[in-house]
Motif scaffolding. Structure first.
Motif, PDB file in Angstrom:
ATOM      1  N   GLU A 237       1.185  -1.450   0.246  1.00 55.41           N
ATOM      2  CA  GLU A 237       0.080   0.078   0.321  1.00 55.41           C
ATOM      3  C   GLU A 237       1.185   1.191   0.051  1.00 55.41           C
ATOM      4  OE1 GLU A 237      -3.236  -0.491   3.661  1.00 55.41           O
ATOM      5  OE2 GLU A 237      -3.586  -2.175   2.741  1.00 55.41           O
TER       6      GLU A 237
ATOM      7  N   LYS B  63      -5.565  -1.867  -4.498  1.00 55.22           N
ATOM      8  CA  LYS B  63      -5.826  -2.973  -4.482  1.00 55.22           C
ATOM      9  C   LYS B  63      -6.680  -3.583  -5.413  1.00 55.22           C
ATOM     10  CE  LYS B  63      -6.132  -1.973  -0.214  1.00 55.22           C
ATOM     11  NZ  LYS B  63      -6.144  -1.691   1.560  1.00 55.22           N
TER      12      LYS B  63
ATOM     13  N   ASP C 239     -10.879  -2.630  -0.027  1.00 52.04           N
ATOM     14  CA  ASP C 239     -11.476  -1.299   0.806  1.00 52.04           C
ATOM     15  C   ASP C 239      -9.950  -0.875   1.651  1.00 52.04           C
ATOM     16  OD1 ASP C 239     -11.223  -1.985   4.189  1.00 52.04           O
ATOM     17  OD2 ASP C 239     -13.517  -0.748   4.157  1.00 52.04           O
TER      18      ASP C 239
ATOM     19  N   SER D 153      -2.943   3.169   9.676  1.00 53.39           N
ATOM     20  CA  SER D 153      -3.877   2.493  10.983  1.00 53.39           C
ATOM     21  C   SER D 153      -3.390   1.450  10.746  1.00 53.39           C
ATOM     22  CB  SER D 153      -4.861   2.788  11.055  1.00 53.39           C
ATOM     23  OG  SER D 153      -5.491   3.916  10.788  1.00 53.39           O
ATOM     24  N   ALA D 154      -3.145   0.722  10.111  1.00 55.52           N
ATOM     25  CA  ALA D 154      -2.542  -1.090  10.093  1.00 55.52           C
ATOM     26  C   ALA D 154      -1.052  -0.283  10.533  1.00 55.52           C
ATOM     27  CB  ALA D 154      -3.196  -1.653   8.670  1.00 55.52           C
TER      28      ALA D 154
ATOM     29  N   PHE E 197     -12.594  -5.746  16.655  1.00 53.69           N
ATOM     30  CA  PHE E 197     -11.202  -5.857  16.195  1.00 53.69           C
ATOM     31  C   PHE E 197     -10.515  -4.368  15.840  1.00 53.69           C
ATOM     32  CE2 PHE E 197     -10.864  -4.879  12.138  1.00 53.69           C
ATOM     33  CZ  PHE E 197     -12.385  -3.986  11.415  1.00 53.69           C
ATOM     34  N   GLY E 198      -9.049  -4.148  15.983  1.00 53.98           N
ATOM     35  CA  GLY E 198      -8.404  -2.807  15.789  1.00 53.98           C
ATOM     36  C   GLY E 198      -9.158  -2.203  16.858  1.00 53.98           C
TER      37      GLY E 198
ATOM     38  N   ASP F 279     -11.372  -0.378  17.776  1.00 52.78           N
ATOM     39  CA  ASP F 279     -12.598  -0.539  18.310  1.00 52.78           C
ATOM     40  C   ASP F 279     -13.099  -0.595  19.724  1.00 52.78           C
ATOM     41  OD1 ASP F 279     -14.281  -0.888  16.190  1.00 52.78           O
ATOM     42  OD2 ASP F 279     -13.872  -2.769  16.365  1.00 52.78           O
TER      43      ASP F 279
ATOM     44  N   LYS G  59     -22.475  -2.855  15.848  1.00 53.29           N
ATOM     45  CA  LYS G  59     -21.980  -1.511  15.166  1.00 53.29           C
ATOM     46  C   LYS G  59     -22.163  -1.794  13.236  1.00 53.29           C
ATOM     47  CE  LYS G  59     -16.823  -2.059  14.101  1.00 53.29           C
ATOM     48  NZ  LYS G  59     -15.706  -2.750  13.707  1.00 53.29           N
TER      49      LYS G  59
ATOM     50  N   HIS H 100     -18.631   2.190   9.285  1.00 50.99           N
ATOM     51  CA  HIS H 100     -17.753   3.104   7.839  1.00 50.99           C
ATOM     52  C   HIS H 100     -18.165   2.221   7.100  1.00 50.99           C
ATOM     53  CE1 HIS H 100     -14.935   0.856  10.791  1.00 50.99           C
ATOM     54  NE2 HIS H 100     -14.272   0.769   9.517  1.00 50.99           N
ATOM     55  N   ARG H 101     -17.994   0.207   7.046  1.00 48.94           N
ATOM     56  CA  ARG H 101     -18.290   0.439   6.017  1.00 48.94           C
ATOM     57  C   ARG H 101     -19.901  -0.198   5.272  1.00 48.94           C
ATOM     58  NH1 ARG H 101     -13.500  -1.710   6.915  1.00 48.94           N
ATOM     59  NH2 ARG H 101     -14.100  -2.856   9.195  1.00 48.94           N
TER      60      ARG H 101
HETATM   61  P1  IMP Z   1      -6.425  -1.040   5.716  1.00 54.73           P
HETATM   62  O1  IMP Z   1      -7.728  -0.966   5.166  1.00 54.73           O
HETATM   63  O2  IMP Z   1      -6.101  -2.939   5.951  1.00 54.73           O
HETATM   64  O3  IMP Z   1      -4.431  -1.025   5.444  1.00 54.73           O
HETATM   65  O4  IMP Z   1      -6.369  -1.335   7.401  1.00 54.73           O
HETATM   66  C1  IMP Z   1      -7.099  -0.616   7.874  1.00 54.73           C
HETATM   67  C2  IMP Z   1      -6.819  -0.744   9.393  1.00 54.73           C
HETATM   68  O5  IMP Z   1      -7.611   0.825  10.367  1.00 54.73           O
HETATM   69  C3  IMP Z   1      -7.288  -1.789  10.787  1.00 54.73           C
HETATM   70  O6  IMP Z   1      -6.120  -2.762  10.452  1.00 54.73           O
HETATM   71  C4  IMP Z   1      -8.317  -1.709  11.838  1.00 54.73           C
HETATM   72  O7  IMP Z   1      -6.684  -1.035  12.607  1.00 54.73           O
HETATM   73  C5  IMP Z   1      -8.175  -0.267  10.903  1.00 54.73           C
HETATM   74  N1  IMP Z   1      -9.774  -0.234  11.373  1.00 54.73           N
HETATM   75  C6  IMP Z   1     -10.354  -0.098  10.227  1.00 54.73           C
HETATM   76  N2  IMP Z   1     -11.760  -0.042  10.207  1.00 54.73           N
HETATM   77  C7  IMP Z   1     -11.814  -0.688  11.608  1.00 54.73           C
HETATM   78  C8  IMP Z   1     -13.302  -0.739  12.742  1.00 54.73           C
HETATM   79  O8  IMP Z   1     -14.103  -1.169  12.112  1.00 54.73           O
HETATM   80  N3  IMP Z   1     -12.723  -1.434  13.751  1.00 54.73           N
HETATM   81  C9  IMP Z   1     -11.507  -0.412  14.741  1.00 54.73           C
HETATM   82  N4  IMP Z   1     -10.490  -0.811  13.337  1.00 54.73           N
HETATM   83  C10 IMP Z   1     -10.778  -0.084  12.317  1.00 54.73           C
END
Ligand code: IMP
Length: 295
Positions: free
Chosen positions: A47, A59, A74, A91-92, A160-161, A163, A183, A188-189
């Protein structure tokens, strides 16, 4: 722009089982046949872009070109106002090589402390950008956001992440404390997908949920949860789901007695390669592996 029709095979351009599972949930009612980039053996591009749109596009284009099929990607993340939008597209990466989000959340909290940002609840939002790409290079972008504020320490074992530290507007619970469906309803998704659906799937009649074939044991959901958890509370929530799964699907468990389960767990732990993943995630994966057929 070409259109998606029932039965169209669509690649979900991700190797993240949590994301693939969530996108599959959204696509299934429309009769789209989703396969993941991982299943097709497509490699994951780096990325390299500095925007969510750029990374989602990169991607999706790579997956469409590699498979000859339309592809949906996404890119998502957390944006914190007082950190000028960080961690954002990174973020990741803030979770380090082991993808440990207890580390990433602590980093966010520490950065906010450094900036003196805890006086008022720090404003933040999650963002999801979807890109649909066709093998000929045609692309379309769809975006969704959910606004709210951050709390410290993190709360809740669901999701996860980031949250456990995010409270959406109008709520008191964090995403980590909410039931997944709660949730899911405002995420957002889901919002990005609603835009995608309105412009791309509007001609497809969704299948009535009651008419969908009954689903057996949802191993994909359990695997996705095991593969994305980081904290102790998330591991505890995973065990709760595993217990519910045993109650509902006992005949499908390979190791139903405690003796068989412990034998399988022992083998699984002995065979597990060294990993940088958080120990709670390794534990959850081992517990799950002891209850399914060796594959
Ligand atoms: P990527 O889109 O795979 O580059 O990763 C985005 C990162 O943002 C994820 O690994 C999460 O850490 C964070 N993230 C994205 N969506 C969420 C969510 O719904 N809850 C919590 N963390 C999120």
């Amino acid at each position: 722009m070409q259109s998606l029709t029932k039965g169209t095979k669509l690649v979900v351009a991700s190797h993240n089982p949590g994301k693939v599972w969530e996108i599959n949930q959204l696509l299934a009612p429309y009769g789209l046949n989703a396969v993941s980039a991982g299943e097709l053996g497509l490699s994951e591009p780096e990325e390299t872009e500095t925007t969510f749109q750029g990374n989602a596009r990169l991607k999706a284009i790579a997956a469409a070109a590699g498979s000859g099929l339309p592809a949906l990607a996404d890119d998502s993340g957390l944006e914190v106002d007082c950190l000028d939008g960080a961690p954002g597209v990174y973020s990741a990466r803030w979770a380090g090589p082991g993808k440990d989000f207890s580390v990433a959340m602590k980093k966010v909290a520490d950065e906010i402390t450094t900036r003196g940002g805890w006086g008022e609840p720090p404003k933040a939002n999650f963002i999801s950008v979807l890109c649909l790409a066709w093998p000929d290079g045609d692309t379309r972008i769809f975006e969704g956001k959910v606004f709210g504020h951050l709390v410290w320490p993190p709360r809740g074992g669901n999701g996860f992440g980031y949250d456990p530290m995010f409270v959406p507007e109008g709520a008191e619970q964090t995403f980590g404390e909410m039931e997944p469906a709660e949730k899911y309803a405002i995420s957002h998704r889901t919002r990005a997908f609603a835009v995608f659906k309105a412009s791309t799937l509007e001609h497809l009649q969704p299948v009535n949920v009651d008419e969908r074939p009954a689903r057996g044991r949802d191993i994909a959901a359990l695997s996705a949860a095991a593969a994305s958890l980081s904290t102790k509370l998330e591991a505890a929530a995973f065990v709760t789901h595993l217990k519910a799964d045993l109650k509902a699907n006992r005949p499908e468990w390979v190791n139903v007695t405690l003796e068989d389960y412990l034998d399988a767990l022992e083998l699984q732990l002995k065979d597990a390669p060294a990993s940088e993943e958080p120990a709670w995630r390794q534990l959850a994966k081992a517990l799950l592996a002891a209850s399914v057929k060796n594959r």
